[in-house]
Write a protein that holds these residues in place. Structure first.
Motif, short mmCIF file in Angstrom:
data_model
loop_
_atom_site.label_atom_id
_atom_site.label_comp_id
_atom_site.label_asym_id
_atom_site.label_seq_id
_atom_site.Cartn_x
_atom_site.Cartn_y
_atom_site.Cartn_z
N LYS A 33 0.82 -1.21 0.00
CA LYS A 33 0.00 0.00 0.00
C LYS A 33 0.86 1.26 0.00
O LYS A 33 0.44 2.30 -0.49
CB LYS A 33 -0.93 0.00 1.22
CG LYS A 33 -1.97 -1.12 1.17
CD LYS A 33 -2.86 -1.10 2.40
CE LYS A 33 -3.91 -2.21 2.32
NZ LYS A 33 -4.75 -2.25 3.54
N VAL A 81 4.17 3.49 -9.03
CA VAL A 81 3.52 3.44 -7.70
C VAL A 81 2.24 4.27 -7.70
O VAL A 81 1.19 3.82 -7.24
CB VAL A 81 4.50 3.92 -6.61
CG1 VAL A 81 3.78 4.09 -5.27
CG2 VAL A 81 5.66 2.93 -6.45
N LYS A 99 -1.11 3.49 -5.23
CA LYS A 99 -0.46 3.32 -3.94
C LYS A 99 0.07 4.67 -3.44
O LYS A 99 0.20 5.63 -4.21
CB LYS A 99 0.69 2.32 -4.07
CG LYS A 99 0.25 0.94 -4.58
CD LYS A 99 1.43 0.02 -4.76
CE LYS A 99 1.05 -1.26 -5.50
NZ LYS A 99 0.13 -2.13 -4.74
#
Length: 202
Positions: free
Chosen positions: A51, A68, A73
């Motif tokens: 996460k 990312v 995330k």
């Protein structure tokens, strides 16, 4: 090789034909294929479950920072010369300018997140997990600070992006006690899990 600096000099010279802007000497080298190495992140089960990802501001990690955020995330980044930390949840963070524009300055003492992936560049790395940076000590200091603040723990995966020329069999004789070991090396064609990974996770 008898010193970390000797290894650095060797890599900076050897990687010249494969390097891209900026020039490699004195830096974490950027190289042709760095984007492909960063794309390998998506093949890691640990990344797919992650996460929050921390990334250094190194040039070869540009595509990883983009990935990312593309994947929804959270991205924790450090400002150049460790002048602060930024959390990026939307927008872009491929370049330092983008990080500064879209990132929110955070106080690590108040940040309630767990960093699942710790991502760095390197000048050299070996298959045992030993990493050599450019000599500033920033990489290890970033890791230690996040660990001390409780944002990194034993479950955090330490990943580096590297060109094959940067990978050695064994640099153990050059390492200091404080040097933090790497778990996974991403190259344009390979995912290499180091000896340190198998000691930690298997």
């Amino acid at each position: 090789m008898k010193s970390k600096q000797e290894v650095r000099e060797y890599v900076w010279n050897a990687i010249k034909p494969y390097s891209t802007f900026p020039p490699p000497y004195g830096r974490i080298p950027n190289f042709v294929g760095a984007d492909k190495a960063c794309e390998k992140l998506r093949e890691l089960e640990e990344y797919r479950k992650a996460k929050v990802v921390f990334s250094a501001p190194d040039s070869p990690l540009k595509r990883a920072r983009e990935i990312v955020l593309e994947d929804g995330k959270k991205l924790l980044v450090v400002k150049p010369k460790m002048t602060g930390f930024l959390l990026v949840e939307n927008g872009k963070a491929g370049t330092i300018k983008e990080m500064l524009r879209y990132g929110r300055e955070v106080d690590l003492n108040e940040l309630k997140i767990h960093v699942d992936i710790f991502l760095q560049g390197c000048v050299a790395v070996d298959r045992k997990g030993n990493r050599i940076g450019k000599g500033s000590g920033f990489g290890d200091r970033e890791y230690r600070i996040l660990r001390e603040k409780g944002l990194i723990d034993d479950e955090t995966l330490y990943v580096v992006v590297a060109h094959p020329i940067q990978i050695f069999d064994d640099l153990s004789h050059l390492m200091d006690e404080h040097d933090v070991k790497v778990d996974v090396i991403l190259t344009p064609k390979e995912i290499i899990r180091t000896e340190n990974y198998f000691k930690r996770f298997r």
